[in-house]
Design a protein around this motif. Structure first.
Motif, PDB file in Angstrom:
ATOM      1  N   MET A  30     -14.701  -5.395  36.703  1.00  0.00           N
ATOM      2  CA  MET A  30     -16.378  -5.413  36.806  1.00  0.00           C
ATOM      3  C   MET A  30     -16.752  -6.084  37.410  1.00  0.00           C
ATOM      4  O   MET A  30     -18.256  -6.253  37.980  1.00  0.00           O
ATOM      5  CB  MET A  30     -16.939  -5.159  34.967  1.00  0.00           C
ATOM      6  CG  MET A  30     -16.678  -3.850  34.368  1.00  0.00           C
ATOM      7  SD  MET A  30     -17.610  -2.860  34.720  1.00  0.00           S
ATOM      8  CE  MET A  30     -19.146  -3.338  35.055  1.00  0.00           C
ATOM      9  N   PHE A  91     -19.996  -3.925  42.613  1.00  0.00           N
ATOM     10  CA  PHE A  91     -18.282  -3.250  42.008  1.00  0.00           C
ATOM     11  C   PHE A  91     -17.628  -3.886  43.473  1.00  0.00           C
ATOM     12  O   PHE A  91     -18.034  -3.516  44.295  1.00  0.00           O
ATOM     13  CB  PHE A  91     -18.058  -2.159  41.871  1.00  0.00           C
ATOM     14  CG  PHE A  91     -17.006  -1.412  41.645  1.00  0.00           C
ATOM     15  CD1 PHE A  91     -15.769  -2.048  40.527  1.00  0.00           C
ATOM     16  CD2 PHE A  91     -15.751  -1.587  42.552  1.00  0.00           C
ATOM     17  CE1 PHE A  91     -14.881  -1.449  40.536  1.00  0.00           C
ATOM     18  CE2 PHE A  91     -14.605  -0.567  42.620  1.00  0.00           C
ATOM     19  CZ  PHE A  91     -14.269  -1.437  41.641  1.00  0.00           C
ATOM     20  N   ALA A 116     -23.566   0.384  37.675  1.00  0.00           N
ATOM     21  CA  ALA A 116     -22.673  -0.191  37.065  1.00  0.00           C
ATOM     22  C   ALA A 116     -22.590   0.804  35.440  1.00  0.00           C
ATOM     23  O   ALA A 116     -21.848   0.706  35.232  1.00  0.00           O
ATOM     24  CB  ALA A 116     -23.721  -0.846  36.313  1.00  0.00           C
ATOM     25  N   ARG A 119     -19.814   3.302  36.585  1.00  0.00           N
ATOM     26  CA  ARG A 119     -19.176   2.737  37.023  1.00  0.00           C
ATOM     27  C   ARG A 119     -18.090   2.501  35.470  1.00  0.00           C
ATOM     28  O   ARG A 119     -16.833   2.551  34.373  1.00  0.00           O
ATOM     29  CB  ARG A 119     -19.072   1.504  37.227  1.00  0.00           C
ATOM     30  CG  ARG A 119     -17.856   1.140  37.714  1.00  0.00           C
ATOM     31  CD  ARG A 119     -18.159   0.003  39.572  1.00  0.00           C
ATOM     32  NE  ARG A 119     -18.885  -0.853  39.211  1.00  0.00           N
ATOM     33  CZ  ARG A 119     -20.360  -0.455  40.054  1.00  0.00           C
ATOM     34  NH1 ARG A 119     -20.507  -0.075  40.405  1.00  0.00           N
ATOM     35  NH2 ARG A 119     -21.240  -2.013  39.137  1.00  0.00           N
ATOM     36  N   GLU A 120     -18.929   1.453  34.608  1.00  0.00           N
ATOM     37  CA  GLU A 120     -18.430   0.676  33.259  1.00  0.00           C
ATOM     38  C   GLU A 120     -17.461   1.848  32.411  1.00  0.00           C
ATOM     39  O   GLU A 120     -16.099   1.830  32.303  1.00  0.00           O
ATOM     40  CB  GLU A 120     -19.308   0.207  32.311  1.00  0.00           C
ATOM     41  CG  GLU A 120     -18.521  -0.796  31.125  1.00  0.00           C
ATOM     42  CD  GLU A 120     -19.980  -0.856  30.101  1.00  0.00           C
ATOM     43  OE1 GLU A 120     -19.662  -2.273  30.308  1.00  0.00           O
ATOM     44  OE2 GLU A 120     -21.490  -0.237  29.939  1.00  0.00           O
TER      45      GLU A 120
END
Length: 165
Positions: A30, A91, A116, A119-120
């Protein structure tokens, strides 16, 4: 964890040995900051010890990743000079050995283009192996909603990945 909560702090060593790599990898993916990830990983396990009495026999991994996620968010909130938080942090491709970097760079570049929050979810579910129910608890949502979000994020990732092949 229940033994730690009951005062057996020696068991924290077992938890650390078993889970610190997973926490570090999540934080590093992250933030891509090794020092920050190491510091926050230590902070997570310090908080596990400090707040051990608040552990209520729930899913330990969910509780631990909630603490990790909150620690990262707190770091970004406290360091506003970067104007970053967990939702806006860029990222960054992790430094990997060259042969692995080649194999994964395209995937990481596609991950970089996801929002984000998407992606997390992908990192926690696919890279860290956290199940939907645990992930729902971590992000404060329902299992069905998390399944839908992960599925949509994976579709976005697939589209991004194959448009650049």
């Amino acid at each position: 964890m229940q033994q730690v909560a009951n005062g057996n702090l020696d068991m924290l060593k077992v938890l650390f040995e078993r889970h610190h790599v997973h926490v570090y990898n999540f934080l590093y993916k992250m933030s891509r900051d090794r020092m920050l990830s190491e510091d926050l990983t230590q902070d997570v396990f310090y908080k596990l010890m400090r707040y051990r009495k608040s552990y209520n026999n729930g899913n330990f991994v969910s509780w631990m990743f909630t603490i990790a996620r909150n620690s990262l968010n707190t770091h970004f909130r406290r360091n506003k000079e970067n104007n970053e938080n967990i939702d806006t942090v860029e990222f960054r491709l992790a430094n990997m050995p060259e042969e692995k970097e080649e194999a994964y760079s395209h995937l990481h570049m596609a991950l970089e283009k996801l929002e984000a929050s998407d992606r997390e979810l992908v990192i926690m579910n696919r890279f860290q192996g956290i199940r939907y129910a645990e992930l729902a608890h971590i992000v404060g949502s329902t299992e069905g909603a998390v399944k839908t979000k992960v599925n949509r994020a994976l579709k976005k990732l697939k589209t991004i990945y194959f448009e650049n092949v």
